[in-house]
Design a protein around this motif. Structure first.
Motif, PDB file in Angstrom:
ATOM      1  N   GLU A 138       8.558   2.035  -5.982  1.00 51.96           N
ATOM      2  CA  GLU A 138       9.020   2.648  -4.750  1.00 51.96           C
ATOM      3  C   GLU A 138       7.894   3.276  -3.939  1.00 51.96           C
ATOM      4  N   ARG A 139       6.669   3.062  -4.357  1.00 51.90           N
ATOM      5  CA  ARG A 139       5.585   3.661  -3.606  1.00 51.90           C
ATOM      6  C   ARG A 139       5.083   2.689  -2.560  1.00 51.90           C
ATOM      7  N   PRO A 140       4.672   3.187  -1.394  1.00 51.64           N
ATOM      8  CA  PRO A 140       4.193   2.273  -0.358  1.00 51.64           C
ATOM      9  C   PRO A 140       3.088   1.379  -0.900  1.00 51.64           C
TER      10      PRO A 140
ATOM     11  N   LEU B 116      -0.852   2.315  -2.461  1.00 53.11           N
ATOM     12  CA  LEU B 116      -1.118   2.130  -3.890  1.00 53.11           C
ATOM     13  C   LEU B 116      -2.309   1.183  -4.096  1.00 53.11           C
ATOM     14  N   ILE B 117      -2.377   0.133  -3.284  1.00 51.93           N
ATOM     15  CA  ILE B 117      -3.516  -0.788  -3.399  1.00 51.93           C
ATOM     16  C   ILE B 117      -4.814  -0.042  -3.065  1.00 51.93           C
ATOM     17  N   ARG B 118      -4.737   0.834  -2.100  1.00 55.94           N
ATOM     18  CA  ARG B 118      -5.911   1.633  -1.740  1.00 55.94           C
ATOM     19  C   ARG B 118      -6.378   2.472  -2.940  1.00 55.94           C
TER      20      ARG B 118
ATOM     21  N   THR C 244       3.971  -5.404   1.772  1.00 55.65           N
ATOM     22  CA  THR C 244       2.769  -6.067   2.301  1.00 55.65           C
ATOM     23  C   THR C 244       3.158  -7.115   3.338  1.00 55.65           C
ATOM     24  N   PHE C 245       4.371  -7.673   3.218  1.00 54.74           N
ATOM     25  CA  PHE C 245       4.822  -8.702   4.158  1.00 54.74           C
ATOM     26  C   PHE C 245       4.912  -8.185   5.585  1.00 54.74           C
TER      27      PHE C 245
ATOM     28  N   GLY D  93      -0.437 -12.784  -4.021  1.00 52.05           N
ATOM     29  CA  GLY D  93      -0.961 -13.496  -2.848  1.00 52.05           C
ATOM     30  C   GLY D  93      -1.268 -12.576  -1.684  1.00 52.05           C
ATOM     31  N   THR D  94      -0.640 -11.420  -1.633  1.00 51.34           N
ATOM     32  CA  THR D  94      -1.015 -10.447  -0.610  1.00 51.34           C
ATOM     33  C   THR D  94      -1.824  -9.309  -1.233  1.00 51.34           C
TER      34      THR D  94
END
Lengths: 418, 418, 418, 418
Positions: free
Chosen positions: C192-194, C198-200, B407-408, C406-407
């Motif tokens: 190890e997943r982008p 994953l957040i999506r 994310t950075f 935080g992100t």
């Protein structure tokens, strides 16, 4: 219109997880299965057997499924010979090359199953002793052999196994009899087990390995020396419980620095509070060993009079020091070329029957990469992430322990050496 | 009977911690002090001055105290010339050699202070342009120069500075004016600061470095690619916010593998669930780049069409790939010899004005070892221990951030590239 | 002379791992098995069936085997009614009580299978609506019910299930169809997943839960506020993507302190560099809320005008603040008694359809203890050990992500709220 | 137009870091300073003195600077009496209340310096024995006392110190003589020190504390029991090296469960491999102790016959079990209310002369919050982040050790008990 192929699974396929894995692979990768035959061993010493047709919409879907099933230990029901393709150039594999697991593996050549030597994961398999007649591979008069080769070992023209046909992988099964000292080595990270009893079991495993004439390889990081485990490890080398050391330049320098400059407690304490100060001793130690011509010469000259490296030289134990970009110096004994160092590590790894990995992620990964899944492995580190990463390589008999090497090595030595 | 010597401390010696450190060193190492003169700057832009006599029972006690005081920035009150001793052999330092800090340093030769070039910690200082007349070092007609040399750069006969006399170290002081984008770079690990605002500050620091014509070096580990930061880093390279990449073989292969094999999401997802499967692509990628002859050739052939390495080639950004014993392959571009690789890294480090260290302990330590304390450094890793270890090298303007590179890097790129 | 009993396994027993586990349990605990019948589902939507006789040397060996098989999902072939034993005293279970898993469970009473309500692990099962006639438990006229009770909920005389007979556990099976947004929730820790992809997926899972009328519970630690995730979480509460908050006193105070004292950036920055300073605001915040009479009153008085707690009050979202021995204050809203707090948490957990655990080990463990294995769970923490520990509870649909809250929270909010 | 005030710094203000901190505070918070007088102790046993005028643009800038200087140990040059303001309500502090550090502190009342009792950080100071005459606080006939009160101890009308005037803080100074067993306790986390020698020093510190009639408090987490440290800790309690235990419900249950159910090794091993199985013993243990009426009664009944809790009861050592929302049960002895538990912990902490914190972040933080900076503290945990967090509280004599409690406690007991 669908495509399909038939695979067989044999052995203790249920409790080894092979059946579960096979079902999961087929479903995850978008296939269907049709169980054509299934015998379950009705008692724990009977093997089971499953013949499964794998069905997919197209070859593009089917192929990865079959590949994964292979890697997991399934075999094609109607075995054909392995396909051999010449490597197009040095350091270049033919497309579709078979990439090994770390499990015992056979390839079928001219109707015969040939064991792959020096099994190691992520390698190509190169076959020798065959010739190409009318497009068919046939065995020459002499012996047909197959062995793993890493990418930089491949030479143009090497006959490399491609595709998944004609390959048999045997992942380790759960031993039917779990008694004996190695019984404990199935537990993954043992964070919650009493530390002293686990160290006792590891000591027993080492003693048994030695009793059976096996070799113990110890991969050690500089933290072993910092944490105070140096004298105990030296004792294990001297007494013959450790046959070989795999480490980096830093480990050897710290160990010898302790022999040269670490004799007075005052100095020791001072060093700890003023690390930059200590660094000068680090450079002196390297400098002196360089001048002597190497570690062996430094021991012979009487420069180095105790410690792990000293015991290696005096007791003729094999050691490999692999270089890294963090190194000072380095020592003349340190192999600075990464490829050469890997080759030296590979030889150590192949000879080992039990590997003790102590607080060294980089070197432990390098050694672990070369180990077949059948070699017993003990990983000790204070960082759980390191232990998990090292165990996560499918070794059959591996145990991890999250503990302090500074207390681990002395207690281990105490257990082994009366 | 005691021995003593006089040292001076000058500058903002209170808020830089130098006074505190000087008092502590003397007491820790068993000495006494007698403050002969002390002026304190009465306002924040006035410097302070302290002349202190250090007293100890014997030379053995006094010497380490003076050494530590030197390393911290004190100078001998009555400066003499530095002592120069020829190196007895290649790769061997004379006993008592002066081991550098990473702070700006001068040596006094023939009455003149000469700045030491290419300052780097734990090195020897070699002086050129002098000759030995009647036992005294005198400057030759030409220019006298001093520069750091690592152990394996020392040649027999090199005139190496020994002892602590005639050496002046200038540790960085707290800037009097903390406004501006670099003001934030004094905080150590900023675990508790809002992540987005900290990334914004880092972006500003990079933008300012570029605006001033400076160079940004990015040290990157494979985790940048795994976590999904590859495209954003490629963008930073393309747009000129990153001038150079320092990484390992694994980083480059993962990056190019993504370009070659990571285009479909299905494949991506599959790879993540079947890491061993992905490994084949890893080997393919290396194999193909080997066949092409290297990364640049692979880009020119159209094999590699996007990613960090691609942008480096197309935009002519410098990159160094240093080998390690963990590597597969390696790529033809990877420098497998550790000493050669260190030299290449050293050059990159010396050219850099700001270094961004992303999830790579090994390479970051290697780069960090070569950096003077005046180079701005940003360390980002999800593991707090890594960040702490990297910051713990006495850099004057270093900031650490414990966060997710996945994310950075995208947020950073978003801030920098509108 | 041996003893034996027969158990049945039914369903997708191979790819769920049940068969493997059953074999392993029998062998590990010193028994033998005899497979009396085995049908394997030949296609992926057909279930399998296994009837297995378990044989042991004595009852002491057999009993634990049967118990473990039960817990794993096997049932006794010839089901009998569950044994009910009255609790001897308040807060005391009868010896041999059945301790629950977190999987859906039935008990057999008077020949009928009764579902156990409020399933939660490590509880006793208490049956109501039965009476004891001539030593036999028979159903009363009304409804027979069974529900879990924690130890401190047990009252003297409660009819508690003892032994393993008459109990049926249904561990979750691998869904046959893994498409849809929840498909991703089977992957354990996804280091190890982008990160962004994953957040999506997590955003999609939340959106779908809400679309189906489900409830989202967010367990949040103070790090969410420190790392700058507060405003984004407040937005998720306001927009209805988070229905309830489970946190501690510290989280609420930090959140409200930010509303009260964190408005100017200068102050914020100052706070970060002088944590002891900030602490005074912490105490002020508590003090002011105490004086107002609680959080709701403080919002109504206009003391608190933004943030997570503010949005909870204004939008009528449920929140539970559980006390701990680390707390300052505490706030009037904080439940200081651990048992009362657990009960409040239990209610929240039972109502939730998806639980988002953000950087709070203590509260996440407390909530996780109350969750059935069927509730979807997402664990986010920067410390991999925390994520692993939280996932290690046998939840069927749990995913862990090692990242920076935080992100994470801002990117998640961005995805959900256009 | 500027505002200013004068502060004094006295003592070993350079090597304690006070001068550096004072300069830094003024500059960080936007002020200027003017050094009006400065004497430096010219030898290590002479104190230094500094009188500094602090200048700022306005009161809003000046006030926080003065506050921070106070907290760090500076005093107002022209001391006035402390301002006392009545608390407006129960659990509510007056605005501007003085929030304590953990350093020894005096307040000036009616011209006299009064020591603050029970010093603890983040508290208010409440003064008794004074009355309000014509708006001036004057001492009553009896004794004037000042003591810390946490927020929930404040009662309406309590006279609370507000502002920074009339307060004197004495942060610990570096001892002039660092010999003796406590000399080692200044080193922060000692990750690189030989483990066995550090344990020896800790043993010596405990022995010396006991020899001087001091009390040793041990804060212990369940990991002590899991890792096998229980018997050794029980021995330390029995032999009188540990006077009191501060722990949670889980610690006590695990310890007693080991006494009740952990006697056979076979069982132990089984428990480790089947944690859910072990949980039943956990609940049984609680259940049985509940039925007995508590831990003391369970020991008297002969239910519990060994272990840490047993030794506490038999040898009359004080123990506090603080509840948490993770607890099973809980035991009748566990204090479930967080506020009551804090009060009990506070009493233990105040009585302690040396605190040993073993693998328990939650309880160690709770105990640490109550300790003055003068209490010796040893923190042991396998997680470096935990050790760092615990040490980061400004304790004068604290040492951290990153090691395995399972080997630490036995080696410690071995050192102490011959």
């Amino acid at each position: 219109m669908t495509v399909s192929d038939v695979v067989e699974l044999e052995g203790h396929i249920i409790d080894s997880g092979l059946m579960e894995r096979a079902f999961t692979v087929v479903m995850d990768l978008g296939g269907e299965f049709d169980i054509e035959e299934f015998h379950v061993g009705t008692r724990k010493d009977e093997e089971s057997y499953c013949r499964m047709r794998v069905i997919a919409d197209d070859e593009e879907t089917l192929h990865p499924i079959l590949h994964e099933l292979h890697q997991s230990g399934a075999t094609l029901a109607a075995p054909t010979d392995a396909t051999l393709t010449p490597a197009p150039a040095d350091n270049v594999v033919p497309h579709g090359f078979y990439s090994t697991t770390n499990h015992p593996t056979d390839v079928r050549i001219d109707g015969e199953w040939v064991g792959v030597e020096n099994i190691e994961m992520d390698c190509a398999v190169v076959v020798e002793g065959v010739e190409n007649e009318d497009g068919n591979v046939v065995a020459e008069d002499g012996e047909v052999t197959a062995e793993t080769k890493v990418l930089n070992g491949i030479e143009a023209g090497d006959l490399v196994v491609t595709g998944d046909a004609g390959i048999r992988v045997k992942p380790p099964e759960r031993p039917r009899d779990s008694s004996g000292p190695f019984g404990f080595m199935q537990g993954g990270v043992s964070a919650e087990r009493p530390s002293e009893s686990l160290i006792r079991d590891i000591a027993e495993a080492i003693a048994e390995t030695k009793a059976q004439g096996g070799r113990v390889l110890c991969v050690a990081g500089p933290a072993v020396i910092h944490a105070g485990g140096g004298p105990a490890l030296a004792r294990l080398v001297r007494e013959g419980y450790v046959d070989a050391i795999s480490a980096g330049n830093g480990f050897a320098v710290h160990d010898m620095e302790r022999s040269r400059y670490g004799t007075s407690l005052g100095m020791d304490v001072e060093t700890m509070e003023h690390p930059r100060k200590g660094h000068k001793h680090h450079i002196y130690t390297i400098s002196e060993v360089v001048r002597a011509g190497g570690i062996e010469a430094a021991v012979e000259e009487g420069l180095i009079t105790e410690g792990v490296m000293y015991e290696c030289v005096v007791n003729d134990r094999d050691f490999v020091l692999a270089g890294s970009i963090r190194d000072d110096g380095p020592l003349p004994d340190t192999i600075t070329d990464a490829v050469e160092a890997q080759n030296a590590i590979r030889e150590q790894a192949r000879d080992a029957d039990l590997v003790l990995m102590l607080s060294s992620l980089l070197h432990s990964v390098a050694v672990g990469n070369c180990l077949p899944s059948t070699t017993r492995t003990v990983c000790v580190d204070i960082n759980p992430a390191t232990v998990t990463q090292l165990l996560d390589r499918g070794s059959a008999q591996a145990v991890g322990m999250v503990t302090d090497v500074g207390t681990f090595v002395p207690i281990l030595a105490e257990e082994l050496v009366e």
